[in-house]
Design a protein around this motif. Sequence first.
Motif, PDB file in Angstrom:
ATOM      1  N   UNK A 198       0.867  -1.184   0.000  1.00  0.00           N
ATOM      2  CA  UNK A 198       0.000   0.000   0.000  1.00  0.00           C
ATOM      3  C   UNK A 198       0.906   1.238   0.000  1.00  0.00           C
ATOM      4  N   UNK A 199       0.373   2.316  -0.525  1.00  0.00           N
ATOM      5  CA  UNK A 199       1.135   3.569  -0.552  1.00  0.00           C
ATOM      6  C   UNK A 199       0.165   4.712  -0.845  1.00  0.00           C
ATOM      7  N   UNK A 200       0.657   5.926  -0.655  1.00  0.00           N
ATOM      8  CA  UNK A 200      -0.127   7.114  -1.013  1.00  0.00           C
ATOM      9  C   UNK A 200       0.768   8.004  -1.869  1.00  0.00           C
ATOM     10  N   UNK A 201       0.257   8.406  -3.022  1.00  0.00           N
ATOM     11  CA  UNK A 201       0.963   9.418  -3.809  1.00  0.00           C
ATOM     12  C   UNK A 201       0.093  10.662  -3.788  1.00  0.00           C
ATOM     13  N   UNK A 202       0.588  11.690  -3.098  1.00  0.00           N
ATOM     14  CA  UNK A 202      -0.187  12.920  -2.925  1.00  0.00           C
ATOM     15  C   UNK A 202       0.466  14.052  -3.714  1.00  0.00           C
ATOM     16  N   UNK A 203      -0.240  14.528  -4.722  1.00  0.00           N
ATOM     17  CA  UNK A 203       0.264  15.676  -5.491  1.00  0.00           C
ATOM     18  C   UNK A 203       0.093  16.955  -4.665  1.00  0.00           C
ATOM     19  N   UNK A 204       1.019  17.910  -4.847  1.00  0.00           N
ATOM     20  CA  UNK A 204       0.873  19.200  -4.150  1.00  0.00           C
ATOM     21  C   UNK A 204       0.871  20.326  -5.179  1.00  0.00           C
ATOM     22  N   UNK A 205       0.308  21.490  -4.800  1.00  0.00           N
ATOM     23  CA  UNK A 205       0.321  22.639  -5.712  1.00  0.00           C
ATOM     24  C   UNK A 205       1.587  23.465  -5.480  1.00  0.00           C
ATOM     25  N   UNK A 206       1.678  24.602  -6.151  1.00  0.00           N
ATOM     26  CA  UNK A 206       2.912  25.378  -6.061  1.00  0.00           C
ATOM     27  C   UNK A 206       3.175  25.895  -4.642  1.00  0.00           C
TER      28      UNK A 206
END
Length: 396
Positions: free
Chosen positions: A332-340
């Motif tokens: 299991x894993x989490x890939x969390x995109x972030x904004x600028x």
Amino acid sequence: MKHRIVVLGAGYAGAFAAGNLARRLSPLDIEITVVNAVPDFVERMRLHQLAIGQNLAFRKLADVFEGTGVRLRLARVTGVDPGRRTVAVTGEDGDGELAYDTLLYALGSSVAHHGVPGVVEYAFDVTGRSSAQRLRERLAGLGEGGAVLVVGEGLTGIETATEFAESRPDLSVALAARGELGAWLSPKARRHLRHAFDRLGIAVHEHTGIEAVEPTRAIAADGTSIPADVTVWSAGFAVHPIAAASGLDVAETGQIVVDRTMRSVSHPDVYAAGDCAYAIGENGRPLPMSCASAGFTNLQATAAIIARLTARDVPTIGLKYYGNHISLGRRDAIFQMVDTDVRSKSWYLGGRTAARLKSGVLKGAGWGIAHPTFGMPKRKRRLATVPDRAGVRAAA
Ligand SMILES: Cc1cc2nc3c(=O)[nH]c(=O)nc-3n(C[C@H](O)[C@H](O)[C@H](O)COP(=O)(O)OP(=O)(O)OC[C@H]3O[C@@H](n4cnc5c(N)ncnc54)[C@H](O)[C@@H]3O)c2cc1C
């Protein structure tokens, strides 16, 4: 006389940078030496796996650099004298000194103790191979029901707690968070994280800053005592004091302050990359200590070194942080995109797909280091000037 490039540290930033420099610059003009304290390329991103007993194969740096022309010096760096352009080292063959014309400082980081009493004496950590190995031995001797407390709700703390709980369901794993677990994640990713902690049976102590560590417990700021046969300190990374002691311009963190090209703002012969560089990203904030930053900064540093030595324009490598990729065990894993502004976007990827992606990232990083001559250009670049030291400096 050849231009001497010395790279300090052969971690993600230094090892890749040395290979990249050797790939592009002609050995007729350049001599590249890498100094590293240990003989292997240590995949730090896997050290929590090592600590919980998984068998990892680390590559020998001698094999990595074989045939590249890069000289490997196995020694511990003890100081840098940027005035004399020398590095002090100590190794099996005693103390020595290395002279450089260009220095790339990439000594990484280690655990941040924050001066908390008992951490140095009683706590374990996964930030270096020897400390992870020490923890591995301790955990191997810990029987069923043994209490493990991971301190810190950052990426390393989360990865460590979940990896330990998945690999050793017989242990009682807990995590102490100064704030709320995963508060920086998007609401959906946060729910995913909490489910993973519940599934793995990890107890979470939120709003619990640990103020002291003792042999069998940790004490929180409000006096609460949390039983712990093993306390794993994951409350951040700190850089080695060598840069600050050497007179290089450093930030409060001790990281070397660099310009957009990763060149020291105080000493133009010195570049920094990876955890020890205080580099400002495209959003105007310091890049976080991470493998991704080690990638951007070493690419920018090597591009600048090569361009200046060969009298070309320095290319700009993007310094943008896209997101965090957190393992939650092997499945299991989490890939969390972030904004600028480094705020989490609402979209995230979780579960097995994210875990497979993360596994690919780890393998890709290791592969890139292990194949320094991959993509070797047919013609390597020659220096722009007669390669005597003064001439090269003038070109730079
Ligand atoms: C358990 C764990 C999990 C992580 N997971 C992630 C992740 O998922 N994603 C991510 O982006 N980042 C992750 N990180 C952070 C990432 O590993 C670091 O940011 C990255 O290693 C920095 O690269 P670097 O080259 O600057 O330093 P390092 O990789 O630490 O390399 C430094 C090198 O310098 C050598 N060295 C140090 N001091 C000396 C000395 N005095 N003399 C000679 N040699 C010396 C070391 O032996 C090492 O080879 C994780 C870290 C840990 C500990």
